[in-house]
Design an enzyme around this catalytic site. Structure first.
Site, PDB file in Angstrom:
ATOM      1  CD  GLU A 119     -10.466   5.055  -0.203  1.00 18.05           C
ATOM      2  OE1 GLU A 119     -10.112   6.241  -0.389  1.00 18.05           O
ATOM      3  OE2 GLU A 119      -9.940   4.103  -0.798  1.00 18.05           O
TER       4      GLU A 119
ATOM      5  CE  LYS B 153      -4.255  -1.655   0.134  1.00 14.73           C
ATOM      6  NZ  LYS B 153      -5.230  -1.349  -0.931  1.00 14.73           N
TER       7      LYS B 153
ATOM      8  CB  SER C 172       0.016  -8.057  -1.834  1.00 14.80           C
ATOM      9  OG  SER C 172      -0.984  -8.840  -1.209  1.00 14.80           O
TER      10      SER C 172
END
Lengths: 417, 258
Positions: A108, A86, A381
């Site tokens: 968000e 991220k 990930s």
């Protein structure tokens, strides 16, 4: 110029009040990200090295390779600062906001991963930051809320609807519509109106840029296939981007949840498999594949992995699946939990439940569902520490051969963690 | 018939409610109460049932305000045409689709032209001059002038903001309806004085419905509160109109305003 459409998908379905901001952002994307104006990309790469810890390793997985009979390489995005891919996007966008002269960041978050990454990036770059989060998610993701607060971000609970990601996105859009002049909205995936899908993909493409060099150094050629999980699709697009022109099979593994059948009456999809089971629609600013009923009402999606739990998917990924370049496949919650335990036990890595979907597909491929070839890169990930409580609960409800025996907790008289 | 005709008798009042909120039959009464109060056109937030519109007994023009996904998803074939065809059948006269900017509106514009319906667009304070030109070419019925960005903040300067927004639309033949955060007859009056051809009010009415749910008020009571609010707002708009010099098209003559 950048393109806003991917075949039938993409576009800019946003309120008029936001269009100028979208045009301003498109201009900034083209100048700073595509043309490296003022050395933006150089600074982005430097900060991803120094602050983020890039490059992340590509690791040969001994046990999995032996088990499956093909070579498995793990792209270790779980080792990036923050524990997931991220940060690539969050740091890229917060830095871009700075170059654009914005002085406030909003974002968000669903499970909290994007929110924590954005809060870290905003603190690192000294920008005020407000994170919108559904109240249900606030309650069930307390550690992530705490992390965001530690990094100095304001966390605003959203009470509308079910109080989850969909409502949080809508509320962030509303904030942006009233504050566009000074505020940048850091969207969390390759979704939303153009230029977000292209821009987020480009920031996440560090993953495949490194992985392609690393695998060629290691085996002297590109792999036969690349496997990545897909929710909104940011790690997917990042893992695929630099392999798109190679003869490499690309697999997007979606959350099959508990079933692939949509409950039309309840408006519930017991999965998050928009690519595999969705239909064309417009959601959060883009035309894409969407989980919806026959009237066009967006369905509730479900997955054991909160990070994949979303009713839409990035428009470019939808297009790549449509034209056959990417294969969309699904694995269900149970197979995912098995893969989670297998990697933890056999390789010493606790994967995020999102990433465990990609790992679970290896098992399916090995049993004959797909031919991945001899050399396979899997994007790991994120790390799974955040998921431990969920895994304990979900494992308890199932009979999983690979799961460890946790009865010592009962013997000690303690409850769950 | 064009939606513009709703603006012909002087400043128009255009209320908004969600069809089906909080339930089907109460909502029918509420929308009819808007009509009783003197609405010239009604913007209906339409989830998905056209039979609701068929059952309505109102004189006001009906405008459908909804997300583009619902418009484009309806019916057997893809695209907005089946939705527009059905809307025309039940007597809807036009659309406002807030998440559909003019660049993406080609298919809906075509379908509206085919069935003789209007497609209104929103002009925001942030809309650039280039985009204004695009909107002017494609808009029909009325132009929805969004008076400000956020719904919070000082409401005192509403007439100044409205005046500034309307100045940019100088020379547009189409009626200009101003909305966003207008909640009282006094505000409606000032918006019309500033040059608006109509006033759009949504949240102040949606709030009355919401209060009705919270206090478990009878449908008739909520209906009469809605009709009363509409009368107040409509009277404000009319007062604004009579205190302003207006030309024969019902629009403010800008030379007299300055």
């Amino acid at each position: 110029m950048s393109t806003s459409k991917y075949g039938e998908y993409g576009g800019q379905y946003v309120p008029e009040a936001l269009m100028p901001a979208i045009e301003e952002l498109t201009d900034a994307y083209e100048r700073y990200v595509l043309d490296n104006e003022d050395g933006f990309i150089d600074e982005f790469r430097r900060r991803m090295r120094e602050f983020g810890g890039r490059p992340t390793p590509l690791q040969y997985a001994d046990q999995l390779s032996e088990r499956y009979g093909f070579d498995v390489y793990l792209k270790r995005e779980d080792l990036l600062h923050g524990g997931a891919h991220k940060l690539n996007n969050a740091l890229g966008q917060v830095l871009l906001a700075k170059y654009m002269g914005k002085d406030r960041i909003i974002a968000e978050t669903g499970a909290g991963q994007h929110g924590t990454a954005t809060a870290m990036a905003a603190a690192h770059l000294d920008m005020p930051c407000e994170i919108y989060m559904g109240e249900t998610d606030v309650a069930r993701q307390r550690p992530n809320v705490f992390r965001m607060r530690l990094n100095g971000a304001d966390v605003t609970p959203v009470t509308a609807g079910r109080g989850t990601l969909k409502e949080a996105i809508s509320e962030t859009m509303r904030d942006w519509a009233g504050s566009v002049e000074e505020t940048h909205y850091v969207i969390g995936s390759v979704v939303g109106p153009h230029p977000f899908p292209a821009m987020v993909r480009d920031f996440q493409a560090l993953i495949s840029e490194e992985a392609r060099d690393q695998i060629r150094d290691r085996i002297g050629r590109v792999p036969d296939s690349v496997v990545a999980c897909a929710g909104g699709g940011s790690n997917t697009m990042g893992a695929f981007q630099h392999f798109r022109d190679d003869e490499v099979d690309l697999y997007a593994v979606e959350a099959g949840g508990s079933s692939l059948t949509l409950d039309e009456e309840e408006g519930v999809a017991p999965n998050s498999a928009s690519l595999s089971t969705g239909t064309d629609g417009v959601l959060h600013g883009a035309r894409t594949k969407v989980l919806q009923d026959s009237d066009g009402q967006i369905c509730e999606s479900h997955s054991v992995s909160a990070g994949l739990d979303y009713a839409g998917v990035g428009p470019e990924l939808a297009h790549l699946v449509e034209e056959g370049r990417v294969r969309a496949v699904t694995v269900d919650d149970t197979a995912t939990l098995e893969a989670f335990h297998r990697l933890s036990r056999e390789e010493g890595i606790i994967p995020a439940l999102e990433s465990a979907h990609a790992l679970a597909f290896l098992d399916r491929a090995a049993s004959g569902d797909a031919d991945l070839g001899d050399e396979v890169v899997v994007n790991l990930s994120g790390r799974g520490d955040k998921d431990i409580e969920t895994v304990l609960e979900e494992t308890d409800r199932r009979d999983l051969s690979v799961a460890p025996d946790m009865s010592l907790f009962e013997e000690l008289g303690g409850g769950s963690l | 018939m064009s939606l513009a005709s709703a603006f012909e008798g002087g400043p128009a009042f255009v209320p908004y409610l969600v069809a089906g909120d909080p339930d089907y039959s109460a909502s029918l009464s509420y929308v009819e109460a808007l009509d009783d109060g003197g609405a010239d056109a009604i913007e209906l937030g339409l989830p998905f049932y056209f039979e609701f519109v068929e059952e309505l007994d109102v004189d006001a023009s009906l405008v459908c305000m909804t997300y583009y996904n619902l418009v484009s998803r309806y019916g057997e074939s893809t695209g907005p045409r089946p939705f527009v065809e059905r809307a025309a059948e039940v007597g809807i006269e036009g659309f406002v689709v807030p998440d559909l900017p003019v660049e993406e509106a080609g298919p809906l514009r075509d379908a509206c032209d085919e069935f003789g319906l209007d497609l209104a667009f929103i002009v925001a304070p942030t809309t650039t001059d280039d985009r204004l030109q695009l909107i002017r070419e494609r808009v029909s019925g009325y132009v929805y002038v969004q008076a400000r960005l956020g719904t919070t903040g000082a409401r005192e300067d509403i007439s100044a903001q409205t005046g500034h927004s309307l100045e940019r639309l100088d020379g547009w033949e189409i009626p200009k309806a101003v909305g966003f955060g207008i909640g009282s007859g006094d505000q409606a009056e000032r918006v019309v004085q500033a040059g608006a051809d109509g006033v759009i009010v949504g949240s102040a009415l949606v709030e009355i419905v919401g209060e009705g749910i919270e206090t478990d008020a009878p449908t008739t009571e909520v209906s009469s509160r809605l009709a009363g609010k509409v009368r107040e707002l409509k009277a404000g708009a009319l007062a604004g109109g009579s205190s302003t010099n207006r030309n024969e098209h019902g629009r403010t003559d800008p030379t007299l305003e300055r």
